[in-house]
Design a protein around this motif. Structure first.
Motif, short mmCIF file in Angstrom:
data_model
loop_
_atom_site.label_atom_id
_atom_site.label_comp_id
_atom_site.label_asym_id
_atom_site.label_seq_id
_atom_site.Cartn_x
_atom_site.Cartn_y
_atom_site.Cartn_z
N ASP A 171 0.80 -1.22 0.00
CA ASP A 171 0.00 0.00 0.00
C ASP A 171 0.84 1.28 0.00
OD1 ASP A 171 0.96 0.22 2.61
OD2 ASP A 171 -1.03 0.14 3.55
N LEU A 172 2.17 1.15 -0.01
CA LEU A 172 3.10 2.29 -0.07
C LEU A 172 2.88 3.31 1.05
CD1 LEU A 172 3.04 2.91 -3.92
CD2 LEU A 172 4.77 1.70 -2.63
N SER A 173 2.43 2.86 2.21
CA SER A 173 2.15 3.76 3.32
C SER A 173 3.39 4.14 4.12
CB SER A 173 1.10 3.15 4.26
OG SER A 173 1.59 1.92 4.79
N TYR A 174 4.47 3.40 3.93
CA TYR A 174 5.72 3.68 4.64
C TYR A 174 6.87 3.02 3.91
CZ TYR A 174 5.45 -1.06 6.58
OH TYR A 174 5.38 -2.43 6.71
N VAL A 175 8.08 3.34 4.35
CA VAL A 175 9.28 2.67 3.87
C VAL A 175 10.20 2.51 5.07
CG1 VAL A 175 10.49 4.79 3.19
CG2 VAL A 175 11.12 2.64 2.12
N ILE A 176 10.88 1.38 5.14
CA ILE A 176 11.87 1.15 6.19
C ILE A 176 13.23 0.98 5.51
CG2 ILE A 176 12.70 -0.45 7.97
CD1 ILE A 176 9.75 -1.17 8.49
N TYR A 177 14.20 1.74 5.99
CA TYR A 177 15.57 1.59 5.51
C TYR A 177 16.40 0.93 6.60
CZ TYR A 177 14.81 4.21 1.27
OH TYR A 177 14.37 4.60 0.04
N ASN A 178 17.07 -0.15 6.23
CA ASN A 178 17.98 -0.86 7.12
C ASN A 178 19.39 -0.39 6.77
OD1 ASN A 178 16.01 -2.74 8.41
ND2 ASN A 178 15.70 -3.29 6.27
N LEU A 179 20.02 0.29 7.72
CA LEU A 179 21.33 0.90 7.46
C LEU A 179 22.45 -0.13 7.56
CD1 LEU A 179 20.88 4.13 9.62
CD2 LEU A 179 20.15 3.70 7.26
N PHE A 189 9.94 5.57 7.73
CA PHE A 189 9.32 6.82 7.29
C PHE A 189 7.86 6.51 6.97
CE2 PHE A 189 13.78 7.11 6.16
CZ PHE A 189 14.13 8.38 6.59
N VAL A 190 6.95 7.19 7.65
CA VAL A 190 5.52 7.00 7.42
C VAL A 190 5.04 8.13 6.51
CG1 VAL A 190 3.24 6.88 8.52
CG2 VAL A 190 5.25 5.92 9.68
N PHE A 191 4.26 7.77 5.49
CA PHE A 191 3.84 8.73 4.48
C PHE A 191 2.42 9.23 4.70
CE2 PHE A 191 6.80 6.00 1.74
CZ PHE A 191 7.89 6.77 2.07
N SER A 192 2.16 10.44 4.20
CA SER A 192 0.82 11.01 4.20
C SER A 192 0.45 11.32 2.76
CB SER A 192 0.79 12.29 5.05
OG SER A 192 1.64 13.27 4.47
N GLY A 193 -0.79 11.72 2.56
CA GLY A 193 -1.22 12.08 1.22
C GLY A 193 -1.57 10.87 0.38
N PRO A 194 -1.82 11.10 -0.90
CA PRO A 194 -2.21 9.98 -1.78
C PRO A 194 -1.05 9.01 -2.01
CG PRO A 194 -1.92 12.01 -3.05
CD PRO A 194 -1.78 12.38 -1.61
N LYS A 195 -1.41 7.80 -2.38
CA LYS A 195 -0.42 6.77 -2.68
C LYS A 195 0.55 7.29 -3.75
CE LYS A 195 -0.44 1.92 -4.10
NZ LYS A 195 -1.29 0.77 -4.40
N ASN A 196 1.85 7.15 -3.49
CA ASN A 196 2.86 7.71 -4.39
C ASN A 196 3.98 6.68 -4.56
OD1 ASN A 196 4.99 9.07 -5.61
ND2 ASN A 196 4.65 10.96 -4.48
N ASN A 207 5.47 14.93 2.14
CA ASN A 207 4.59 13.78 2.35
C ASN A 207 5.21 12.71 3.26
OD1 ASN A 207 3.49 14.90 -0.46
ND2 ASN A 207 1.87 13.87 0.67
N ILE A 208 6.29 13.05 3.93
CA ILE A 208 6.81 12.19 4.98
C ILE A 208 6.20 12.72 6.27
CG2 ILE A 208 8.83 11.35 6.21
CD1 ILE A 208 10.46 11.81 3.64
N ALA A 209 5.21 11.99 6.80
CA ALA A 209 4.49 12.44 7.99
C ALA A 209 5.35 12.34 9.23
CB ALA A 209 3.21 11.62 8.17
N LYS A 210 6.14 11.27 9.32
CA LYS A 210 7.03 11.12 10.47
C LYS A 210 8.11 10.11 10.16
CE LYS A 210 4.52 7.59 13.06
NZ LYS A 210 4.03 7.17 14.36
#
Length: 175
Positions: free
Chosen positions: A90-98, A150-157, A136-139
């Protein structure tokens, strides 16, 4: 959730996880020598992230990003500071593993707190385009010392996880 070594807006990534080098790179290229570069104009700042002043040419190259795009796959980004990335359908967030071995110039490890600091300081005090680019990065939240969400806001992107990967990582300790 799909975990991958990179992201693409195309059909599939060109390079598999753990690839040794880009196809256009010669790992056996001769080492050493000298290179001289020139630039027209002057500068009055070593900070490429603010609107005031003229930064020195190339100073932005001193800062790594979470991901990087190769010359032969412009629709993709592969981990640079990040070792892997996770994105839900659903593209609502992304997780980056460093990468645990990723360090700043002074030898301190790059952490999730540094990544969060980078996002916040660029949006608060950086040039105005950072507020728009990352709006569009809510937090952003640390899920561990080397894991940031990174949690996203706004329409699916579909492009937003890659936009997030272009974040330059600054040292919280230094700045």
């Amino acid at each position: 959730v799909v975990k991958s070594s990179g992201l693409t807006l195309g059909d599939k990534l060109r390079y598999p996880p753990g690839f040794p080098h880009y196809d256009y790179v010669n790992p056996d290229a001769p080492k050493g020598g000298e290179v001289k570069l020139s630039s027209l104009g002057g500068f009055d700042s070593f900070n490429p992230f603010i609107i005031k002043g003229n930064p020195a040419d190339g100073v932005g190259l001193l800062f790594d990003t979470l991901t990087t795009s190769p010359e032969d796959d412009i629709m993709a980004e592969y981990g640079l500071v990040a070792e892997s990335v996770e994105v839900p359908a659903d593209l609502s967030y992304v997780i980056y593993n460093l990468r645990p071995e990723a360090k700043f110039w002074d030898g301190t490890p790059i952490t999730a707190d540094d990544v969060i600091f980078s996002l916040n300081i660029l949006r608060e005090k950086g040039a105005p385009h950072y507020r728009l680019y990352y709006k569009n990065i809510a937090k952003a939240e640390a899920l561990g010392p080397h894991r940031v969400k990174f949690v996203f806001s706004g329409p699916k992107n579909r492009e937003l996880p890659q936009i997030t990967g272009q974040l330059p990582v600054l040292s919280k300790k230094y700045w």
